[in-house]
Enzyme design. Sequence first.
Site, PDB file in Angstrom:
ATOM      1  N   ASP A 126       0.801  -1.231   0.000  1.00  0.00           N
ATOM      2  CA  ASP A 126       0.000   0.000   0.000  1.00  0.00           C
ATOM      3  C   ASP A 126       0.831   1.276   0.000  1.00  0.00           C
ATOM      4  OD1 ASP A 126      -2.239  -1.713   0.233  1.00  0.00           O
ATOM      5  OD2 ASP A 126      -1.830  -1.866   2.369  1.00  0.00           O
ATOM      6  N   GLN A 158       2.203  -6.645  -2.354  1.00  0.00           N
ATOM      7  CA  GLN A 158       2.589  -6.637  -0.934  1.00  0.00           C
ATOM      8  C   GLN A 158       3.935  -5.908  -0.747  1.00  0.00           C
ATOM      9  OE1 GLN A 158       1.498 -10.090  -2.122  1.00  0.00           O
ATOM     10  NE2 GLN A 158      -0.475  -9.153  -1.854  1.00  0.00           N
ATOM     11  N   LYS A 167       2.666   1.494  -5.269  1.00  0.00           N
ATOM     12  CA  LYS A 167       3.291   0.788  -6.395  1.00  0.00           C
ATOM     13  C   LYS A 167       2.462   0.956  -7.668  1.00  0.00           C
ATOM     14  CE  LYS A 167       3.290  -3.309  -4.389  1.00  0.00           C
ATOM     15  NZ  LYS A 167       2.924  -2.912  -3.019  1.00  0.00           N
ATOM     16  N   GLY A 225      -4.268  -4.994  -3.694  1.00  0.00           N
ATOM     17  CA  GLY A 225      -5.210  -4.040  -4.255  1.00  0.00           C
ATOM     18  C   GLY A 225      -4.431  -2.838  -4.752  1.00  0.00           C
ATOM     19  N   HIS A 226      -4.373  -2.646  -6.052  1.00  0.00           N
ATOM     20  CA  HIS A 226      -3.642  -1.507  -6.602  1.00  0.00           C
ATOM     21  C   HIS A 226      -4.628  -0.466  -7.091  1.00  0.00           C
ATOM     22  CE1 HIS A 226       0.043  -4.280  -7.331  1.00  0.00           C
ATOM     23  NE2 HIS A 226      -0.083  -3.903  -6.088  1.00  0.00           N
ATOM     24  N   ARG A 260      -6.016   0.545   8.425  1.00  0.00           N
ATOM     25  CA  ARG A 260      -4.594   0.187   8.505  1.00  0.00           C
ATOM     26  C   ARG A 260      -3.995   0.790   9.767  1.00  0.00           C
ATOM     27  NH1 ARG A 260      -3.962   2.168   2.334  1.00  0.00           N
ATOM     28  NH2 ARG A 260      -4.759   0.303   1.315  1.00  0.00           N
TER      29      ARG A 260
HETATM   30  P1  IMP Z   1      -2.604 -12.867   3.003  1.00  0.00           P
HETATM   31  O1  IMP Z   1      -1.615 -12.409   2.009  1.00  0.00           O
HETATM   32  O2  IMP Z   1      -4.034 -12.597   2.603  1.00  0.00           O
HETATM   33  O3  IMP Z   1      -2.368 -14.294   3.441  1.00  0.00           O
HETATM   34  O4  IMP Z   1      -2.386 -11.990   4.344  1.00  0.00           O
HETATM   35  C1  IMP Z   1      -1.178 -12.046   5.094  1.00  0.00           C
HETATM   36  C2  IMP Z   1      -0.820 -10.647   5.608  1.00  0.00           C
HETATM   37  O5  IMP Z   1      -0.463  -9.823   4.530  1.00  0.00           O
HETATM   38  C3  IMP Z   1      -1.965  -9.927   6.322  1.00  0.00           C
HETATM   39  O6  IMP Z   1      -1.395  -9.117   7.336  1.00  0.00           O
HETATM   40  C4  IMP Z   1      -2.553  -9.059   5.215  1.00  0.00           C
HETATM   41  O7  IMP Z   1      -3.258  -7.942   5.715  1.00  0.00           O
HETATM   42  C5  IMP Z   1      -1.284  -8.657   4.490  1.00  0.00           C
HETATM   43  N1  IMP Z   1      -1.501  -8.317   3.075  1.00  0.00           N
HETATM   44  C6  IMP Z   1      -1.704  -9.172   2.047  1.00  0.00           C
HETATM   45  N2  IMP Z   1      -1.824  -8.505   0.893  1.00  0.00           N
HETATM   46  C7  IMP Z   1      -1.659  -7.213   1.183  1.00  0.00           C
HETATM   47  C8  IMP Z   1      -1.636  -6.017   0.387  1.00  0.00           C
HETATM   48  O8  IMP Z   1      -1.769  -6.031  -0.835  1.00  0.00           O
HETATM   49  N3  IMP Z   1      -1.440  -4.848   1.059  1.00  0.00           N
HETATM   50  C9  IMP Z   1      -1.246  -4.808   2.402  1.00  0.00           C
HETATM   51  N4  IMP Z   1      -1.256  -5.887   3.189  1.00  0.00           N
HETATM   52  C10 IMP Z   1      -1.454  -7.077   2.578  1.00  0.00           C
HETATM   53 MG    MG Z   2      -2.645  -2.256  -1.764  1.00  0.00          MG
END
Ligand code: IMP
Ligand code: MG
Length: 333
Positions: free
Chosen positions: A14, A175, A17, A43-44, A253
Amino acid sequence: MITADIIVDLQYGDCAKGKVAYHLCKNKKYSHALRYNGGCNAGHTIYHNGVKIVTHHIPIGLVFGIKSIIGPGCVLDPDQFFKELKELESAGIKTKNKIFIAQNTHVITPECKEEDGKDTKIGTTKRGNGPAYKNKYGRTGIRAESVPALKPYLIDLYKEFHGKKDVSILCEGAQGFGLDIDWGDYPFVTSSHCTVGGAILNAIPPKAIRDVWGVAKIYETYVGSKQFETNDPIFAKIREYGEEYGATTGRPRQCNWMNMDLLQQAIRMNGVTKVVLSKMDVLRKVSRWAVFDKKKKIEFKKEEDMKKFIRTRLATFGITNKNLYFSERKDRI
Ligand code: IMP
Ligand code: MG
């Protein structure tokens, strides 16, 4: 010749990117855009001709008609993929013959989503990401090539990247370093590789890499189960003004000051050549400037002092002034 620029997030996702990808695709001539890790947990968000667009699986390059690929470092939810295609089409973006999936990309099944839905420990996005990677590495997974509905979109990444004369790829990561399966704060991590290493796994030879764009935010945010925010009331203000709610789940967040030690590690390990620090306007609005450096909090009286400190510190990590960009939300297109 094959060349690649890679976008990595230096914090917890977040950081903008999507915005960096948007600018690079708008201004440079890439033949391909590649998503190299993660699933629809990402989520972009971008603004295209004044319209807000959120993608989860699909590279931002598609918005500019660049041939876009979801690579085998990713896991793909077919339902989400088709939903996104529809949304992009209704936003006026042509997707036909422009979006492809590597045939060896693994698929997120309904069972993966069901299993992830029961998570209480990590605070996942519940999109089935972790279980899909678990199946992949447990060798019980299903690849895109076995899903009939995905047939028209399949691509052989080796032929695509290595069978042509000139290929120039923008690798779009998801991520971030603090969520990386190996270098993040395990187990509060995602299940994929969020570093340049993750990009290379998608048929990108290391020699092809030109620039590595490291993206961070001028403060940090994190969504998940661990305690991240301190009780300084400033963070509630930062969250509100910075619109810090998950693009995928809408969760608030947690916020904190930027951590220079994490930044240094992420810059060095990713071989970052350019750094973008986003959302400068948020700290300006709340009139507080601080970072953590060598585990100590350092406060600054004004924005310029903080920028000066960052410039000096980043120079010691090998990032000179001309490769450092401060951005704000008014830079929206
Ligand atoms: P998962 O990737 O859904 O298994 O989540 C694992 C951790 O990564 C959690 O803390 C999520 O909130 C975080 N997370 C996964 N994808 C994103 C992203 O795109 N942005 C921010 N946090 C993420
Ligand atoms: Mg995002």
